[in-house]
Design a protein around this motif. Structure first.
Motif, PDB file in Angstrom:
ATOM      1  N   ASP A   1     -31.328   2.029  39.423  1.00 47.63           N
ATOM      2  CA  ASP A   1     -31.550   2.426  38.033  1.00 47.63           C
ATOM      3  C   ASP A   1     -31.196   3.889  37.782  1.00 47.63           C
ATOM      4  OD1 ASP A   1     -32.392  -0.104  37.435  1.00 47.63           O
ATOM      5  OD2 ASP A   1     -34.543   0.359  37.525  1.00 47.63           O
ATOM      6  N   GLY A   2     -31.365   4.731  38.784  1.00 44.35           N
ATOM      7  CA  GLY A   2     -31.103   6.159  38.593  1.00 44.35           C
ATOM      8  C   GLY A   2     -29.656   6.559  38.739  1.00 44.35           C
ATOM      9  N   CYS A   3     -28.790   5.621  39.050  1.00 43.13           N
ATOM     10  CA  CYS A   3     -27.379   5.932  39.281  1.00 43.13           C
ATOM     11  C   CYS A   3     -26.673   6.214  37.955  1.00 43.13           C
ATOM     12  CB  CYS A   3     -26.698   4.769  39.987  1.00 43.13           C
ATOM     13  SG  CYS A   3     -24.939   4.999  40.294  1.00 43.13           S
ATOM     14  N   VAL A   4     -25.883   7.268  37.920  1.00 47.71           N
ATOM     15  CA  VAL A   4     -25.054   7.584  36.756  1.00 47.71           C
ATOM     16  C   VAL A   4     -23.744   6.813  36.876  1.00 47.71           C
ATOM     17  CG1 VAL A   4     -23.789   9.401  35.542  1.00 47.71           C
ATOM     18  CG2 VAL A   4     -26.079   9.867  36.449  1.00 47.71           C
ATOM     19  N   LEU A   5     -23.354   6.147  35.800  1.00 48.78           N
ATOM     20  CA  LEU A   5     -22.072   5.457  35.736  1.00 48.78           C
ATOM     21  C   LEU A   5     -21.119   6.275  34.880  1.00 48.78           C
ATOM     22  CD1 LEU A   5     -23.254   1.786  35.092  1.00 48.78           C
ATOM     23  CD2 LEU A   5     -22.529   2.781  37.267  1.00 48.78           C
ATOM     24  N   ALA A   6     -19.869   6.366  35.311  1.00 46.11           N
ATOM     25  CA  ALA A   6     -18.891   7.179  34.579  1.00 46.11           C
ATOM     26  C   ALA A   6     -17.549   6.470  34.557  1.00 46.11           C
ATOM     27  CB  ALA A   6     -18.746   8.558  35.219  1.00 46.11           C
TER      28      ALA A   6
ATOM     29  N   ARG B   1     -27.267   5.953  30.820  1.00 46.55           N
ATOM     30  CA  ARG B   1     -26.846   6.594  32.069  1.00 46.55           C
ATOM     31  C   ARG B   1     -25.326   6.632  32.219  1.00 46.55           C
ATOM     32  NH1 ARG B   1     -28.149   2.393  36.997  1.00 46.55           N
ATOM     33  NH2 ARG B   1     -27.667   0.423  35.948  1.00 46.55           N
ATOM     34  N   PHE B   2     -24.604   6.383  31.127  1.00 48.69           N
ATOM     35  CA  PHE B   2     -23.151   6.287  31.182  1.00 48.69           C
ATOM     36  C   PHE B   2     -22.493   7.394  30.367  1.00 48.69           C
ATOM     37  CE2 PHE B   2     -19.264   4.625  29.105  1.00 48.69           C
ATOM     38  CZ  PHE B   2     -18.467   4.531  30.235  1.00 48.69           C
ATOM     39  N   LEU B   3     -21.354   7.887  30.865  1.00 47.35           N
ATOM     40  CA  LEU B   3     -20.546   8.865  30.131  1.00 47.35           C
ATOM     41  C   LEU B   3     -19.125   8.839  30.657  1.00 47.35           C
ATOM     42  CD1 LEU B   3     -21.139  12.544  31.339  1.00 47.35           C
ATOM     43  CD2 LEU B   3     -21.752  10.535  32.693  1.00 47.35           C
ATOM     44  N   GLY B   4     -18.249   9.555  29.985  1.00 49.00           N
ATOM     45  CA  GLY B   4     -16.888   9.728  30.468  1.00 49.00           C
ATOM     46  C   GLY B   4     -16.806  10.962  31.357  1.00 49.00           C
ATOM     47  N   MET B   5     -16.126  10.815  32.505  1.00 46.95           N
ATOM     48  CA  MET B   5     -15.790  11.951  33.371  1.00 46.95           C
ATOM     49  C   MET B   5     -14.282  11.896  33.578  1.00 46.95           C
ATOM     50  SD  MET B   5     -18.791  12.238  36.296  1.00 46.95           S
ATOM     51  CE  MET B   5     -18.204  13.853  36.875  1.00 46.95           C
TER      52      MET B   5
ATOM     53  N   ALA C   1      -8.678  22.203  38.101  1.00 47.20           N
ATOM     54  CA  ALA C   1      -9.898  22.995  37.902  1.00 47.20           C
ATOM     55  C   ALA C   1     -10.838  22.416  36.861  1.00 47.20           C
ATOM     56  CB  ALA C   1      -9.519  24.424  37.485  1.00 47.20           C
ATOM     57  N   LEU C   2     -10.464  21.317  36.205  1.00 48.38           N
ATOM     58  CA  LEU C   2     -11.198  20.861  35.027  1.00 48.38           C
ATOM     59  C   LEU C   2     -11.677  19.428  35.157  1.00 48.38           C
ATOM     60  CD1 LEU C   2     -12.027  21.403  32.013  1.00 48.38           C
ATOM     61  CD2 LEU C   2      -9.797  20.451  31.385  1.00 48.38           C
ATOM     62  N   VAL C   3     -12.872  19.166  34.600  1.00 49.59           N
ATOM     63  CA  VAL C   3     -13.338  17.803  34.333  1.00 49.59           C
ATOM     64  C   VAL C   3     -13.824  17.789  32.888  1.00 49.59           C
ATOM     65  CG1 VAL C   3     -14.932  15.950  34.932  1.00 49.59           C
ATOM     66  CG2 VAL C   3     -14.029  17.433  36.730  1.00 49.59           C
ATOM     67  N   GLU C   4     -13.274  16.881  32.094  1.00 51.23           N
ATOM     68  CA  GLU C   4     -13.669  16.734  30.697  1.00 51.23           C
ATOM     69  C   GLU C   4     -14.803  15.713  30.629  1.00 51.23           C
ATOM     70  OE1 GLU C   4     -11.099  16.530  26.610  1.00 51.23           O
ATOM     71  OE2 GLU C   4     -10.602  15.064  28.162  1.00 51.23           O
ATOM     72  N   LEU C   5     -15.962  16.148  30.187  1.00 51.44           N
ATOM     73  CA  LEU C   5     -17.144  15.286  30.125  1.00 51.44           C
ATOM     74  C   LEU C   5     -17.326  14.791  28.696  1.00 51.44           C
ATOM     75  CD1 LEU C   5     -19.590  17.373  32.339  1.00 51.44           C
ATOM     76  CD2 LEU C   5     -18.096  15.476  33.028  1.00 51.44           C
ATOM     77  N   VAL C   6     -17.500  13.469  28.562  1.00 51.89           N
ATOM     78  CA  VAL C   6     -17.538  12.854  27.234  1.00 51.89           C
ATOM     79  C   VAL C   6     -18.788  11.983  27.117  1.00 51.89           C
ATOM     80  CG1 VAL C   6     -16.235  11.552  25.519  1.00 51.89           C
ATOM     81  CG2 VAL C   6     -15.016  12.757  27.358  1.00 51.89           C
TER      82      VAL C   6
ATOM     83  N   ASP D   1     -27.992   9.819  27.953  1.00 50.20           N
ATOM     84  CA  ASP D   1     -29.159  10.659  28.178  1.00 50.20           C
ATOM     85  C   ASP D   1     -28.753  12.062  28.591  1.00 50.20           C
ATOM     86  OD1 ASP D   1     -30.812   8.486  27.683  1.00 50.20           O
ATOM     87  OD2 ASP D   1     -31.003   7.956  29.803  1.00 50.20           O
ATOM     88  N   ALA D   2     -29.555  13.043  28.193  1.00 51.82           N
ATOM     89  CA  ALA D   2     -29.284  14.427  28.583  1.00 51.82           C
ATOM     90  C   ALA D   2     -29.311  14.584  30.098  1.00 51.82           C
ATOM     91  CB  ALA D   2     -30.307  15.355  27.938  1.00 51.82           C
ATOM     92  N   THR D   3     -30.149  13.808  30.787  1.00 50.45           N
ATOM     93  CA  THR D   3     -30.227  13.924  32.248  1.00 50.45           C
ATOM     94  C   THR D   3     -28.922  13.484  32.911  1.00 50.45           C
ATOM     95  OG1 THR D   3     -31.262  11.732  32.306  1.00 50.45           O
ATOM     96  CG2 THR D   3     -32.731  13.649  32.356  1.00 50.45           C
ATOM     97  N   ALA D   4     -28.283  12.457  32.347  1.00 53.84           N
ATOM     98  CA  ALA D   4     -27.007  11.999  32.905  1.00 53.84           C
ATOM     99  C   ALA D   4     -25.929  13.049  32.697  1.00 53.84           C
ATOM    100  CB  ALA D   4     -26.599  10.675  32.270  1.00 53.84           C
ATOM    101  N   LEU D   5     -25.878  13.636  31.525  1.00 52.50           N
ATOM    102  CA  LEU D   5     -24.891  14.688  31.258  1.00 52.50           C
ATOM    103  C   LEU D   5     -25.150  15.906  32.125  1.00 52.50           C
ATOM    104  CD1 LEU D   5     -22.519  15.842  29.683  1.00 52.50           C
ATOM    105  CD2 LEU D   5     -24.125  16.499  27.874  1.00 52.50           C
TER     106      LEU D   5
END
Length: 300
Positions: free
Chosen positions: A129-134, A154-158, A168-173, A179-183
């Motif tokens: 349950d605590g795993c972040v999916l990207a 728990r999901f976002l774009g990486m 040098a970059l990762v665009e986080l979406v 959730d703020a914790t996932a970001l």
């Protein structure tokens, strides 16, 4: 950027192509245990070969200093059951074999919304349950991908950039329900890789693909119209605007087919300014996809 940021202990990467292998290599070099998912033993072997080659080259460049426990092989033995790669990197042939203690799973399959949604939903059934999916998508709606999940928080774009190990970059979406914790975790892990983050709103093409594609498409139109040769256009951007690489050479590296797919998506969502040039369609139809086929706007 915090030098104290720690990488996730266990990472799953779904897809072991150039991008997926680069993501896996980066996390392995940072100290994570990495499990790469490919569709069968043959492609899993190829993924491990890419990762081992990348790690060996990084060691030769001296960019793996401080990781003395990472045994980078002199060669890769192409036997799927016993590949000579670091112990912290393994490959499996099913999403069901993702580690049950994963902290992060990154999907890096081709830019097909249905395929991405399918593998993300399958991963959700396996990981804790605590795993972040990207998703490593460069242009698809993160919000729509999240709709396939039971726990979209728990999901976002990486969005990683090629070549991943040296970019040098990762665009986080984040999606609206992320959730703020996932970001926050994604930001920390980005820093642990020695990279910097930009956080952008979920919109077609995000920030990087939208701007990069606009420049690339206009450069292709200039070639189509006979304004200048590809070498001259690229040189103008490198010397005149200090771009590290011209837009046509970059298109060859990304893949003309990939650029066409993104252009078609943005054409549908954002309008005529992203209409793919005729020359791009013709080259893809001829199989001139760039570096991976040996011919694009340049001969490789």
């Amino acid at each position: 950027m915090s030098s104290a940021a720690a990488p996730p202990c266990v990472v799953g990467v779904i897809g072991g192509g150039r991008m997926g292998a680069g993501i896996a290599q980066s996390f392995a070099a940072a100290g994570s245990r990495v499990v790469v998912v490919e569709r069968d033993g043959t492609t899993a072997t190829a993924a491990l070969e890419r990762i081992a080659t990348g790690l060996r080259r990084a060691a030769e460049r001296g960019t793996l200093s401080g990781l003395s426990d990472l045994d980078v092989p002199d060669r890769v033995v192409a036997v799927s059951s016993d590949l000579d790669v670091p112990d912290r990197v393994i490959a499996v042939s099913s999403v069901a074999e993702l580690p049950h203690d994963a902290d992060l799973v990154v999907e890096a399959v081709p830019e097909n919304a249905g395929l991405k949604a399918e593998v993300l939903a399958a991963a959700e059934d396996v990981v804790p349950d605590g795993c972040v999916l990207a998703s490593n998508t460069s242009s698809l709606s993160v919000t729509e991908l999240a709709a396939a999940l039971r726990r979209p928080g728990r999901f976002l774009g990486m969005h990683f950039f090629s070549p991943v190990p040296v970019s040098a970059l990762v665009e986080l979406v984040p999606a609206p329900d992320t959730d703020a914790t996932a970001l926050d975790a994604a930001v920390r892990w980005t820093h642990a890789l020695g990279k910097q983050d930009v956080v952008v709103k979920d919109c077609p093409g995000f920030a990087s693909s939208r701007l990069g594609l606009a420049l690339g498409l206009e450069a292709i139109r200039m070639v189509e119209e006979g304004v200048a040769e590809p070498e001259a256009i690229d040189k103008a951007m490198r010397l005149g605007y200090r771009h590290p690489m011209g837009p046509l050479r970059l298109t060859d590296l990304v893949g003309l087919d990939v650029r066409l797919a993104i252009a078609e998506h943005l054409h549908t969502t954002l309008g005529e300014r992203f209409a793919p040039p005729r020359l791009l369609r013709e080259k893809v139809a001829r199989g001139e996809l760039g570096r991976k086929t040996g011919q694009g706007f340049y001969r490789w």
